[in-house]
Write a protein that holds these residues in place. Structure first.
Motif, short mmCIF file in Angstrom:
data_model
loop_
_atom_site.label_atom_id
_atom_site.label_comp_id
_atom_site.label_asym_id
_atom_site.label_seq_id
_atom_site.Cartn_x
_atom_site.Cartn_y
_atom_site.Cartn_z
N HIS A 64 0.87 -1.16 0.04
CA HIS A 64 -0.09 0.07 0.05
C HIS A 64 0.83 1.25 -0.11
CE1 HIS A 64 -3.73 -1.65 1.78
NE2 HIS A 64 -3.53 -2.46 0.76
N ASN A 65 0.53 2.38 -0.58
CA ASN A 65 1.06 3.44 -0.48
C ASN A 65 1.03 4.25 1.08
OD1 ASN A 65 1.87 3.59 -3.21
ND2 ASN A 65 0.06 4.90 -3.71
N ALA A 66 0.04 4.37 1.44
CA ALA A 66 -0.37 4.34 2.79
C ALA A 66 -1.38 3.33 3.37
CB ALA A 66 -0.83 5.87 3.22
N PRO A 67 -1.61 3.10 4.65
CA PRO A 67 -2.64 2.36 5.02
C PRO A 67 -3.86 2.41 4.40
CG PRO A 67 -1.22 2.77 6.95
CD PRO A 67 -0.99 3.89 5.95
N GLY A 68 -4.49 1.44 3.72
CA GLY A 68 -5.62 1.41 3.18
C GLY A 68 -5.70 2.02 1.88
N GLU A 69 -4.53 2.45 1.21
CA GLU A 69 -4.46 2.67 -0.32
C GLU A 69 -3.51 1.80 -1.06
OE1 GLU A 69 -2.35 6.55 -0.10
OE2 GLU A 69 -3.81 7.68 1.38
N TYR A 70 -4.14 0.65 -1.46
CA TYR A 70 -3.78 -0.62 -2.21
C TYR A 70 -2.85 0.01 -3.31
CZ TYR A 70 -3.32 -4.60 -5.36
OH TYR A 70 -2.97 -5.51 -6.14
N LYS A 71 -1.70 -0.59 -3.30
CA LYS A 71 -0.69 -0.29 -4.70
C LYS A 71 -0.33 -1.38 -5.46
CE LYS A 71 2.82 1.96 -6.64
NZ LYS A 71 2.63 3.10 -7.56
N HIS A 72 -0.03 -2.76 -4.71
CA HIS A 72 0.34 -3.80 -5.73
C HIS A 72 -0.14 -5.04 -4.80
CE1 HIS A 72 2.94 -6.63 -8.11
NE2 HIS A 72 2.52 -5.78 -9.09
N TRP A 73 -0.05 -6.21 -5.43
CA TRP A 73 -0.53 -7.45 -4.83
C TRP A 73 0.56 -8.28 -4.07
CZ3 TRP A 73 1.96 -11.32 -7.13
CH2 TRP A 73 2.46 -11.40 -8.37
N ARG A 74 2.09 -7.59 -4.23
CA ARG A 74 3.13 -8.41 -3.71
C ARG A 74 4.09 -7.34 -3.13
NH1 ARG A 74 7.35 -7.08 -6.51
NH2 ARG A 74 7.02 -6.86 -8.68
N ILE A 75 4.82 -7.71 -2.02
CA ILE A 75 5.80 -6.84 -1.43
C ILE A 75 6.69 -7.80 -0.73
CG2 ILE A 75 4.42 -6.21 0.50
CD1 ILE A 75 5.97 -3.42 0.52
N ILE A 76 6.32 -8.54 0.32
CA ILE A 76 7.15 -9.44 0.91
C ILE A 76 7.24 -11.09 0.73
CG2 ILE A 76 7.44 -7.74 2.92
CD1 ILE A 76 5.37 -9.61 4.40
N THR A 77 6.47 -11.19 -0.12
CA THR A 77 6.46 -12.72 -1.05
C THR A 77 6.20 -12.66 -2.65
OG1 THR A 77 4.10 -12.96 -1.13
CG2 THR A 77 5.24 -13.45 1.00
N ASP A 78 6.60 -13.70 -3.14
CA ASP A 78 6.41 -13.66 -4.62
C ASP A 78 5.21 -13.85 -5.06
OD1 ASP A 78 5.80 -16.26 -3.86
OD2 ASP A 78 7.45 -17.28 -4.94
N GLY A 79 4.08 -13.67 -4.22
CA GLY A 79 2.68 -13.72 -4.36
C GLY A 79 2.14 -14.84 -3.46
N SER A 80 2.75 -15.62 -3.01
CA SER A 80 2.33 -16.68 -2.01
C SER A 80 1.96 -15.88 -0.89
CB SER A 80 3.30 -17.79 -1.71
OG SER A 80 4.50 -17.22 -1.35
N ASN A 81 1.25 -16.63 0.17
CA ASN A 81 0.69 -16.30 1.52
C ASN A 81 1.70 -16.39 2.32
OD1 ASN A 81 -2.08 -15.72 0.58
ND2 ASN A 81 -2.61 -17.85 1.01
N VAL A 82 1.54 -15.84 3.54
CA VAL A 82 2.39 -15.91 4.93
C VAL A 82 1.55 -16.74 5.73
CG1 VAL A 82 3.05 -14.52 6.76
CG2 VAL A 82 3.27 -13.27 4.39
N ASN A 83 2.11 -17.83 6.06
CA ASN A 83 1.52 -18.78 6.94
C ASN A 83 1.79 -18.49 8.58
OD1 ASN A 83 0.55 -20.34 4.67
ND2 ASN A 83 2.73 -21.03 4.30
N PHE A 84 0.60 -18.69 9.19
CA PHE A 84 0.61 -18.39 10.38
C PHE A 84 0.38 -19.84 11.22
CE2 PHE A 84 -0.14 -14.24 9.00
CZ PHE A 84 0.25 -13.24 10.19
N THR A 85 1.17 -20.16 12.31
CA THR A 85 0.91 -21.41 13.00
C THR A 85 0.59 -20.80 14.56
OG1 THR A 85 3.36 -21.63 13.93
CG2 THR A 85 2.58 -22.45 11.62
N THR A 86 0.29 -21.83 15.31
CA THR A 86 0.17 -21.41 16.67
C THR A 86 1.54 -21.19 17.34
OG1 THR A 86 0.14 -24.04 17.21
CG2 THR A 86 -2.19 -22.69 16.68
N GLU A 87 2.46 -21.48 17.14
CA GLU A 87 3.80 -21.32 17.59
C GLU A 87 4.51 -20.02 16.97
OE1 GLU A 87 5.08 -23.01 20.21
OE2 GLU A 87 3.09 -24.20 20.04
#
Length: 577
Positions: free
Chosen positions: A465-488
């Motif tokens: 996003h440019n600023a919070p809530g201002e969408y810019k592009h679909w990737r930034i910290i991955t190649d387009g894949s999701n970030v996976n959350f676990t319970t640890e």
């Protein structure tokens, strides 16, 4: 701004620390230093002075030869003792033949009025209420002289205007403390080999403990740190012969020269109230000069030290060595046996004076020369810095600062976002990491790290996003894949380069309702977004590694399943208790 003392004629004070003759000035007798201030309970020529209203006391001088310190004593009259009890002094060295020398008043540390003595001290009121004396002290082996042109007390702004000090340029600080958060194994703090003044070669760590009659050691204890993390702990011996029988040392790779600055930060406490003196050393145990950062008052509650110090010639090489180390003398009260705790240690230098060895150490910590942290309060321990914003799915779309106690890594604080089970859109619940003072330009390189977990396993998309809530592009910290959350708790890292799609971006947005039916809580901690300098940047590297099952400690040593502490397995860092 008040002028405390006006002299009809300039007073030439011949100061000799080793002279036996008495010098009389203004009716006061002195040998090694001149007291100027409060006698008989009142300040000479100053009525009802409230020291807490001011920031600095300073002196203008000329004609200095030799070496002279300007200082103040904080002390209180205690009726039961029938005497003044001096519990702290602060000094600053005069630099050059003429100029200004100033002392910042301590308006945070407290002192107790009355006759109740606690561990040898009286605590309660702030120190600044108890400024009793100003003194001038010769520190050279030969006679020193100085002409005092005036002494004032005032605000920081008034002092800088009087001394002709403009705004200092922004300094890029380079942290040189390996394992300063104490979360790694003791070995991870090893700087390398060093040579003592005696010629002995020793292993040098970023911080070590010393007890009388024992070899130096690194003692890191689980659960002893701030917010339940780990901390370095040293136990002071009982009935010590000397105040330095128990010591704690913070050492750097940098060898200081006169006039260089250090930005020193650490958290500290003790099991009992105690006053601790500080000194500058070459390597630990190689004493250089007695004026370190002044006396520190330790309490059972965590405190934070955060100051910038400029080392003078004596501090840099007072006893013939080259200063690299700050020493804490933990046996000031020789009868007190207690535990002292140190955590979150940062010994930082101005990167413009960094050597190749310094840069190598900084790179091992994770930040190279010139790397710039873009996120304020990324560890969630302070107040809202405006960089971490949550949008709960049931919060009406409001952006809020939602940090909670006890839910972070090792029981610290963490940012929390709640997703709802009947979301209309994947972005109904979001978390924003906002580099509010930087918009990325083409070709800039960055490194992003965070620790994450959730109450239930989940995947979330991350967008630019440019600023919070201002969408810019679909990737930034991955190649387009999701970030996976676990319970640890797991650590996520990514390094990348800004291309044309990311120009102007300042925000990473996590869509936490990609599964629109999943009600969940998401936790974020220890967040860092670095703008990398050219000499440390790495092209598009993610934390994804082949799954091997092999575990390593933070020193890079292979460990088995019985190892306790922080381990790295398959690119993820976690704690084994």
């Amino acid at each position: 701004m008040k002028k405390l003392f006006t002299f009809i004629a300039a007073m030439l004070l011949s100061v000799n620390s080793f002279a036996s003759e008495e010098v009389k000035w203004g009716g006061l007798e002195w040998k090694t230093y001149e007291n100027i201030g409060q006698w008989g309970g009142t300040w000479s020529g100053v009525d009802n002075l409230d020291w807490t209203a001011y920031d600095y006391v300073w002196m203008k001088y000329s004609g200095m030869t030799g070496a002279v310190n300007f200082g103040i004593n904080y002390s209180e009259w205690v009726a039961d003792h029938g005497s003044w009890v001096e519990f702290k002094n602060a000094t600053a060295a005069c630099e050059g033949a003429e100029g200004y020398v100033a002392i910042k008043l301590d308006k945070n540390t407290t002192y107790v009025n009355g006759d109740a003595e606690v561990d040898g001290q009286f605590k309660g009121d702030v120190y600044a209420k108890h400024v009793r004396e100003i003194f001038i002290q010769g520190t050279s082996a030969n006679a020193s002289s100085i002409t005092i042109e005036g002494i004032w007390v005032g605000t920081e702004k008034e002092y800088k205007e009087a001394a002709g000090i403009g705004e200092e340029p922004d300094v890029k600080w380079m942290n040189l403390t390996l394992n300063g958060d104490c979360e790694g194994a003791p070995e991870s703090g090893l700087i390398g080999k060093g040579t003592m003044k005696s010629g002995a070669e020793v292993d040098v760590y970023s911080f070590v403990c010393r007890e009388s009659g024992k070899p130096d050691y690194v003692n890191i204890i689980d659960g002893a740190g701030k917010n339940g993390t780990r901390a370095a702990v040293v136990h002071s011996v009982d009935n010590a012969a000397n105040e330095w029988d128990t010591q704690f040392f913070i050492t750097t790779s940098h060898k200081f020269e006169a006039g260089q600055k250090v930005h020193l930060k650490f958290d500290y406490k003790a099991d009992a109230n105690a006053t601790v003196g500080t000194q500058w050393h070459a390597l630990p145990g190689d004493y250089n000069f007695y004026i370190g950062i002044g006396d520190l008052s330790f309490k059972p509650e965590w405190q934070t030290y955060d100051e910038i110090i400029t080392l003078n010639a004596q501090q840099a090489s007072g006893d013939g060595g080259v200063t690299q180390t700050l020493a804490f003398n933990l046996n000031n009260n020789k009868a007190l046996a207690t535990n002292f705790y140190f955590d979150n240690i940062e010994f930082c230098i101005d990167e413009t004076v960094a050597t190749d060895e310094d840069k190598e150490i900084a790179a091992r910590i994770g930040g190279g020369s010139g790397d710039q942290e873009l996120i304020l309060n990324g560890d969630c321990e302070g107040e809202d810095g405006g960089c971490l914003l949550s949008k709960n799915g049931d919060g009406g779309g409001q952006f809020i600062w939602n940090v909670q106690e006890g839910v972070g890594v090792n029981g610290s604080k963490a940012a929390v976002v709640h997703s709802i089970s009947n979301a209309a859109n994947g972005w109904d619940s979001q978390f924003f990491i906002y580099a509010k003072d930087h918009q990325f330009a083409l070709g800039e390189k960055y490194k992003f790290t965070m620790w994450i977990r959730a109450d239930k396993p989940a995947a979330a998309s991350a967008q630019a996003h440019n600023a919070p809530g201002e969408y810019k592009h679909w990737r930034i910290i991955t190649d387009g894949s999701n970030v996976n959350f676990t319970t640890e708790w797991t650590e996520f890292t990514y390094e990348g380069t800004v291309d044309a799609d990311l120009v102007g971006v300042s925000t990473i947005a996590f869509n936490l309702n990609d599964d629109k039916t999943l009600e969940n809580n998401y936790y974020f901690d220890n967040i860092s977004w670095l703008l990398l300098s050219d000499d440390t940047a790495v092209e598009l590297v993610t934390a994804t590694r082949p799954m091997t099952g092999i575990r390593y400690n933070l020193a890079g040593q292979k460990v088995d399943a019985s190892y306790k502490g922080i381990v790295i397995q398959d690119g993820k860092k976690f704690i084994v208790k």
